[in-house]
Scaffold this active site. Sequence first.
Site, mmCIF file in Angstrom:
data_model
loop_
_atom_site.group_PDB
_atom_site.id
_atom_site.type_symbol
_atom_site.label_atom_id
_atom_site.label_comp_id
_atom_site.label_asym_id
_atom_site.label_seq_id
_atom_site.Cartn_x
_atom_site.Cartn_y
_atom_site.Cartn_z
ATOM 1 N N ASP A 67 9.950 -1.438 3.115
ATOM 2 C CA ASP A 67 10.481 -2.840 3.261
ATOM 3 C C ASP A 67 11.390 -3.277 1.956
ATOM 4 O O ASP A 67 11.369 -2.761 0.803
ATOM 5 C CB ASP A 67 9.445 -3.578 3.255
ATOM 6 C CG ASP A 67 8.234 -3.460 2.381
ATOM 7 O OD1 ASP A 67 8.328 -3.162 1.626
ATOM 8 O OD2 ASP A 67 7.032 -4.155 2.846
ATOM 9 N N ASN A 136 -3.253 -10.813 5.110
ATOM 10 C CA ASN A 136 -3.458 -11.193 6.186
ATOM 11 C C ASN A 136 -3.307 -9.981 7.394
ATOM 12 O O ASN A 136 -3.104 -10.191 8.308
ATOM 13 C CB ASN A 136 -2.143 -12.208 6.730
ATOM 14 C CG ASN A 136 -0.932 -11.678 6.257
ATOM 15 O OD1 ASN A 136 -0.826 -10.457 6.162
ATOM 16 N ND2 ASN A 136 0.202 -12.428 6.569
ATOM 17 N N HIS A 138 -1.114 -7.497 7.053
ATOM 18 C CA HIS A 138 0.215 -6.945 7.235
ATOM 19 C C HIS A 138 0.277 -5.590 6.703
ATOM 20 O O HIS A 138 -0.465 -5.229 5.765
ATOM 21 C CB HIS A 138 1.297 -7.827 6.952
ATOM 22 C CG HIS A 138 1.563 -7.992 5.364
ATOM 23 N ND1 HIS A 138 1.761 -9.149 4.807
ATOM 24 C CD2 HIS A 138 1.687 -7.183 4.334
ATOM 25 C CE1 HIS A 138 2.073 -9.250 3.641
ATOM 26 N NE2 HIS A 138 1.992 -7.669 3.216
ATOM 27 N N GLU A 143 4.435 -8.738 9.629
ATOM 28 C CA GLU A 143 3.343 -9.864 9.469
ATOM 29 C C GLU A 143 2.857 -9.899 10.929
ATOM 30 O O GLU A 143 3.257 -9.612 12.000
ATOM 31 C CB GLU A 143 4.190 -11.230 9.426
ATOM 32 C CG GLU A 143 4.905 -11.378 8.282
ATOM 33 C CD GLU A 143 3.917 -11.683 6.850
ATOM 34 O OE1 GLU A 143 2.651 -11.180 6.836
ATOM 35 O OE2 GLU A 143 4.297 -12.245 6.011
HETATM 36 C C1 GLP Z 1 3.686 -6.639 0.039
HETATM 37 C C2 GLP Z 1 4.254 -5.510 0.717
HETATM 38 C C3 GLP Z 1 3.349 -4.539 1.279
HETATM 39 C C4 GLP Z 1 1.897 -4.428 0.516
HETATM 40 C C5 GLP Z 1 1.401 -5.923 0.098
HETATM 41 C C6 GLP Z 1 0.234 -5.831 -0.768
HETATM 42 O O1 GLP Z 1 3.697 -7.894 0.777
HETATM 43 N N1 GLP Z 1 5.515 -5.735 1.354
HETATM 44 O O2 GLP Z 1 3.911 -3.282 1.649
HETATM 45 O O3 GLP Z 1 1.078 -3.748 1.233
HETATM 46 O O4 GLP Z 1 2.637 -6.429 -0.627
HETATM 47 O O5 GLP Z 1 0.676 -5.879 -2.057
HETATM 48 P P1 GLP Z 1 -0.521 -5.944 -3.195
HETATM 49 O O6 GLP Z 1 -0.857 -4.170 -3.282
HETATM 50 O O7 GLP Z 1 0.239 -6.373 -4.367
HETATM 51 O O8 GLP Z 1 -1.941 -6.599 -2.653
#
Ligand code: GLP
Length: 259
Positions: A67, A136, A138, A143
């Site tokens: 992404d 959440n 995702h 989402e």
């Molecule tokens: C972002 C990314 C996700 C990732 C998430 C969790 O939203 N788009 O791909 O899994 O963050 O982030 P963290 O690892 O910092 O908790």
Amino acid sequence: MELIIAKDYREMSHQAATQVAANIIVKPELVLGLATGSTPVGTYEELIKMRKKGMVDFSKVTTFNLDEYIGLGPKDEASYHHFMFHNLFSGINVKRENINLLNGLAKDPEAECRRYEKAIRKAGGIDLQIVGIGQNGHIGFNEPCDVFPTVTHIVDLSEETRRVNAKFFKDKKKVPTQAISVGIGTIMKAKEIILLANTKEKAEAITEAIEGPVRPQVPASVLQLHPKSVMMLTEQAAKGLKRIFDKSSKFSYIEKKVL
Ligand code: GLP
């Protein structure tokens, strides 16, 4: 669905990196799906160490990131483009032409989605996909919603995701409202998927994803349907799993491996 519960973040990262490296050794031209966020950073550090020791060769590997924020370019420190070069690509010998990233500055984001989806297909699909999980539920930037999105698409980020991800932005007001994300359908076509989760803040989402029904309101729950998905968790992230920690549980489809 296979479940691996590591003692701590270091062990989880080491295990994930070992699995990635093993896949590259078996198939040097691996198509590797990559994630951002703080969770995979330890895995990327381990992979860089392995590369420096000559244990793994990325020269034939192709990568696709999951992404990117709309409106952020490579020079923006909060962009996933910048994140990937800083945390992984600069430390391994992957070829620049084999790195695939979404362009957050694309004039026509819809066309950018189509271009990316085509490029994944042209590469033969993803062999091994690494994903994190949002609080959440995702994955990528898919989402919670009413229908699982299939292909690469434009996403309106939820307020919760913007609030949680604000930690990566110097100016909290600059968290973009939209992103481009590879869809759930494309993620699910990967031959193998490893989901990483390490903090207690993820415990609720992890419990929902593994023990709850498969539903687009908890996007990660779709991994229950994948023939080769691995939930690689720390004890903290796994602490809500009743079927694992409740000895009277009758559920046996989840294999527990303590590292
Ligand atoms: C972002 C990314 C996700 C990732 C998430 C969790 O939203 N788009 O791909 O899994 O963050 O982030 P963290 O690892 O910092 O908790």
